[in-house]
Structure formats: C-alpha cells, structure tokens
Design a protein around this motif. Structure first.
Motif, PDB file in Angstrom:
ATOM      1  N   ALA A 132       0.828  -1.210   0.000  1.00 46.55           N
ATOM      2  CA  ALA A 132       0.000   0.000   0.000  1.00 46.55           C
ATOM      3  C   ALA A 132       0.863   1.261   0.000  1.00 46.55           C
ATOM      4  O   ALA A 132       0.619   2.193  -0.774  1.00 46.55           O
ATOM      5  CB  ALA A 132      -0.930  -0.005   1.214  1.00 46.55           C
ATOM      6  N   ARG A 133       1.877   1.285   0.845  1.00 47.64           N
ATOM      7  CA  ARG A 133       2.740   2.467   0.925  1.00 47.64           C
ATOM      8  C   ARG A 133       3.523   2.681  -0.363  1.00 47.64           C
ATOM      9  O   ARG A 133       3.667   3.811  -0.835  1.00 47.64           O
ATOM     10  CB  ARG A 133       3.685   2.318   2.117  1.00 47.64           C
ATOM     11  N   PHE A 134       4.029   1.624  -0.935  1.00 49.18           N
ATOM     12  CA  PHE A 134       4.796   1.727  -2.175  1.00 49.18           C
ATOM     13  C   PHE A 134       3.896   2.190  -3.319  1.00 49.18           C
ATOM     14  O   PHE A 134       4.302   2.991  -4.155  1.00 49.18           O
ATOM     15  CB  PHE A 134       5.463   0.391  -2.483  1.00 49.18           C
ATOM     16  N   SER A 135       2.661   1.703  -3.355  1.00 45.96           N
ATOM     17  CA  SER A 135       1.701   2.147  -4.375  1.00 45.96           C
ATOM     18  C   SER A 135       1.447   3.647  -4.267  1.00 45.96           C
ATOM     19  O   SER A 135       1.411   4.359  -5.275  1.00 45.96           O
ATOM     20  CB  SER A 135       0.376   1.400  -4.236  1.00 45.96           C
ATOM     21  N   ILE A 136       1.272   4.122  -3.049  1.00 42.12           N
ATOM     22  CA  ILE A 136       1.034   5.551  -2.821  1.00 42.12           C
ATOM     23  C   ILE A 136       2.245   6.371  -3.271  1.00 42.12           C
ATOM     24  O   ILE A 136       2.109   7.408  -3.936  1.00 42.12           O
ATOM     25  CB  ILE A 136       0.700   5.813  -1.343  1.00 42.12           C
ATOM     26  N   ASP A 137       3.447   5.919  -2.918  1.00 42.12           N
ATOM     27  CA  ASP A 137       4.658   6.644  -3.308  1.00 42.12           C
ATOM     28  C   ASP A 137       4.842   6.652  -4.822  1.00 42.12           C
ATOM     29  O   ASP A 137       5.265   7.657  -5.397  1.00 42.12           O
ATOM     30  CB  ASP A 137       5.883   6.043  -2.633  1.00 42.12           C
ATOM     31  N   LEU A 138       4.558   5.530  -5.474  1.00 41.41           N
ATOM     32  CA  LEU A 138       4.673   5.492  -6.931  1.00 41.41           C
ATOM     33  C   LEU A 138       3.690   6.458  -7.573  1.00 41.41           C
ATOM     34  O   LEU A 138       4.038   7.179  -8.517  1.00 41.41           O
ATOM     35  CB  LEU A 138       4.437   4.067  -7.446  1.00 41.41           C
ATOM     36  N   GLN A 139       2.481   6.477  -7.086  1.00 39.62           N
ATOM     37  CA  GLN A 139       1.465   7.374  -7.641  1.00 39.62           C
ATOM     38  C   GLN A 139       1.855   8.838  -7.403  1.00 39.62           C
ATOM     39  O   GLN A 139       1.683   9.681  -8.280  1.00 39.62           O
ATOM     40  CB  GLN A 139       0.116   7.075  -7.007  1.00 39.62           C
ATOM     41  N   ARG A 140       2.393   9.129  -6.247  1.00 37.83           N
ATOM     42  CA  ARG A 140       2.796  10.493  -5.911  1.00 37.83           C
ATOM     43  C   ARG A 140       3.911  10.988  -6.820  1.00 37.83           C
ATOM     44  O   ARG A 140       3.983  12.174  -7.155  1.00 37.83           O
ATOM     45  CB  ARG A 140       3.250  10.551  -4.448  1.00 37.83           C
TER      46      ARG A 140
ATOM     47  N   GLY B 182       4.310  10.065  -9.921  1.00 36.95           N
ATOM     48  CA  GLY B 182       3.879  10.028 -11.308  1.00 36.95           C
ATOM     49  C   GLY B 182       4.106   8.704 -12.006  1.00 36.95           C
ATOM     50  O   GLY B 182       3.968   8.616 -13.226  1.00 36.95           O
ATOM     51  N   ARG B 183       4.439   7.676 -11.267  1.00 42.02           N
ATOM     52  CA  ARG B 183       4.638   6.350 -11.860  1.00 42.02           C
ATOM     53  C   ARG B 183       3.383   5.518 -11.658  1.00 42.02           C
ATOM     54  O   ARG B 183       2.511   5.844 -10.866  1.00 42.02           O
ATOM     55  CB  ARG B 183       5.841   5.666 -11.231  1.00 42.02           C
ATOM     56  N   SER B 184       3.319   4.405 -12.357  1.00 41.66           N
ATOM     57  CA  SER B 184       2.161   3.523 -12.260  1.00 41.66           C
ATOM     58  C   SER B 184       2.168   2.778 -10.926  1.00 41.66           C
ATOM     59  O   SER B 184       3.125   2.054 -10.622  1.00 41.66           O
ATOM     60  CB  SER B 184       2.179   2.521 -13.411  1.00 41.66           C
ATOM     61  N   PRO B 185       1.100   2.896 -10.126  1.00 40.19           N
ATOM     62  CA  PRO B 185       1.063   2.191  -8.839  1.00 40.19           C
ATOM     63  C   PRO B 185       0.954   0.679  -8.989  1.00 40.19           C
ATOM     64  O   PRO B 185       1.214  -0.050  -8.036  1.00 40.19           O
ATOM     65  CB  PRO B 185      -0.164   2.768  -8.140  1.00 40.19           C
ATOM     66  N   GLU B 186       0.630   0.195 -10.176  1.00 36.63           N
ATOM     67  CA  GLU B 186       0.564  -1.257 -10.393  1.00 36.63           C
ATOM     68  C   GLU B 186       1.947  -1.911 -10.316  1.00 36.63           C
ATOM     69  O   GLU B 186       2.052  -3.127 -10.175  1.00 36.63           O
ATOM     70  CB  GLU B 186      -0.079  -1.581 -11.750  1.00 36.63           C
ATOM     71  N   LEU B 187       3.002  -1.118 -10.434  1.00 40.98           N
ATOM     72  CA  LEU B 187       4.357  -1.663 -10.328  1.00 40.98           C
ATOM     73  C   LEU B 187       4.666  -2.165  -8.920  1.00 40.98           C
ATOM     74  O   LEU B 187       5.578  -2.975  -8.731  1.00 40.98           O
ATOM     75  CB  LEU B 187       5.387  -0.607 -10.724  1.00 40.98           C
ATOM     76  N   ALA B 188       3.929  -1.688  -7.935  1.00 34.44           N
ATOM     77  CA  ALA B 188       4.202  -2.069  -6.551  1.00 34.44           C
ATOM     78  C   ALA B 188       3.927  -3.547  -6.306  1.00 34.44           C
ATOM     79  O   ALA B 188       4.640  -4.191  -5.538  1.00 34.44           O
ATOM     80  CB  ALA B 188       3.376  -1.227  -5.589  1.00 34.44           C
ATOM     81  N   GLU B 189       2.903  -4.075  -6.945  1.00 29.79           N
ATOM     82  CA  GLU B 189       2.520  -5.465  -6.682  1.00 29.79           C
ATOM     83  C   GLU B 189       3.632  -6.463  -6.986  1.00 29.79           C
ATOM     84  O   GLU B 189       4.001  -7.254  -6.109  1.00 29.79           O
ATOM     85  CB  GLU B 189       1.259  -5.809  -7.453  1.00 29.79           C
ATOM     86  N   PRO B 190       4.216  -6.469  -8.194  1.00 28.43           N
ATOM     87  CA  PRO B 190       5.280  -7.457  -8.431  1.00 28.43           C
ATOM     88  C   PRO B 190       6.543  -7.196  -7.610  1.00 28.43           C
ATOM     89  O   PRO B 190       7.224  -8.137  -7.196  1.00 28.43           O
ATOM     90  CB  PRO B 190       5.565  -7.353  -9.929  1.00 28.43           C
ATOM     91  N   VAL B 191       6.839  -5.925  -7.347  1.00 29.24           N
ATOM     92  CA  VAL B 191       8.034  -5.612  -6.556  1.00 29.24           C
ATOM     93  C   VAL B 191       7.887  -6.150  -5.136  1.00 29.24           C
ATOM     94  O   VAL B 191       8.792  -6.805  -4.599  1.00 29.24           O
ATOM     95  CB  VAL B 191       8.307  -4.093  -6.555  1.00 29.24           C
ATOM     96  N   VAL B 192       6.749  -5.904  -4.514  1.00 29.78           N
ATOM     97  CA  VAL B 192       6.528  -6.370  -3.144  1.00 29.78           C
ATOM     98  C   VAL B 192       6.414  -7.896  -3.121  1.00 29.78           C
ATOM     99  O   VAL B 192       6.948  -8.555  -2.227  1.00 29.78           O
ATOM    100  CB  VAL B 192       5.292  -5.701  -2.515  1.00 29.78           C
ATOM    101  N   PHE B 193       5.742  -8.487  -4.125  1.00 27.58           N
ATOM    102  CA  PHE B 193       5.615  -9.944  -4.163  1.00 27.58           C
ATOM    103  C   PHE B 193       6.984 -10.607  -4.235  1.00 27.58           C
ATOM    104  O   PHE B 193       7.285 -11.500  -3.439  1.00 27.58           O
ATOM    105  CB  PHE B 193       4.761 -10.372  -5.360  1.00 27.58           C
ATOM    106  N   TRP B 194       7.823 -10.175  -5.182  1.00 26.05           N
ATOM    107  CA  TRP B 194       9.133 -10.806  -5.321  1.00 26.05           C
ATOM    108  C   TRP B 194      10.058 -10.447  -4.167  1.00 26.05           C
ATOM    109  O   TRP B 194      10.938 -11.234  -3.796  1.00 26.05           O
ATOM    110  CB  TRP B 194       9.754 -10.480  -6.670  1.00 26.05           C
ATOM    111  N   GLY B 195       9.863  -9.278  -3.574  1.00 27.47           N
ATOM    112  CA  GLY B 195      10.610  -8.946  -2.360  1.00 27.47           C
ATOM    113  C   GLY B 195      10.239  -9.865  -1.212  1.00 27.47           C
ATOM    114  O   GLY B 195      11.098 -10.306  -0.444  1.00 27.47           O
TER     115      GLY B 195
END
Length: 93
Positions: free
Chosen positions: A29-37, A39-52
């Motif tokens: 959730a936090r990474f999605s918010i930061d990505l959106q803030r 100007g990047r796509s918040p959908e990128l957070a899901e694979p990054v957090v999953f693989w992390g």
C-alpha cells in the motif's frame, strides 16, 4: 503473544505469520502511494513487493539452514517447512 490465533480446518493461523502478511500488505500500500505520488504507475508495486516477499522469505530460510545444518541433515523436509528461522537479517541478506 498468542502463538496460534485460530484454525482454518487443519491449517493453523499463527500470529507471526499473520503479522508478516500484514507487513507485506502495508509495504504494498505504501509503495503504491509513493509510486502514484511520483507520477509512476502504482501497479508496479505489486510485483516488486511480491518478489521482495518471496526473496526475503527464501533468504531467511536459507540462512536458517546454513546456520543449523545438523537439523537439515537429520530431517531435510522438516528443516525446510518448519516455522522457525524467519529472521529479518536472513531476508535482508
């Protein structure tokens, strides 16, 4: 702390495991918010957090096996799937 919170059929739900899941959900959730803030796509957070999460849990398990090789030699399957050994520094490495 209550070790086992409840059971879903034969599957016990442990408090530590639930907190790990909550941590990864909060990170997502936090990474999605930061990505959106920024100007990047918040959908990128899901694979990054999953693989992390996968890498962190595998790293913790590998460090546990390397730290206690006698347990792995005695019963490899039990050493791999046991609940012990999930430490932050194993995941960090």
């Amino acid at each position: 702390m209550i070790p086992t919170l409840f059971h879903l059929g034969p599957l016990p739900i442990h408090s530590f495991g639930l907190m790990v899941v909550c941590t990864f959900l909060a990170a997502w959730a936090r990474f999605s918010i930061d990505l959106q803030r920024t100007g990047r796509s918040p959908e990128l957070a899901e694979p990054v957090v999953f693989w992390g999460a996968v890498g962190g849990l595998l790293g913790a398990r590998i460090l546990f096996i390397l730290s206690f090789p006698q347990e792995f030699i005695q019963d490899p399957l039990a050493a791999i799937i046991s609940g012990g050994g999930f430490t932050f520094y194993g995941g960090l490495i």
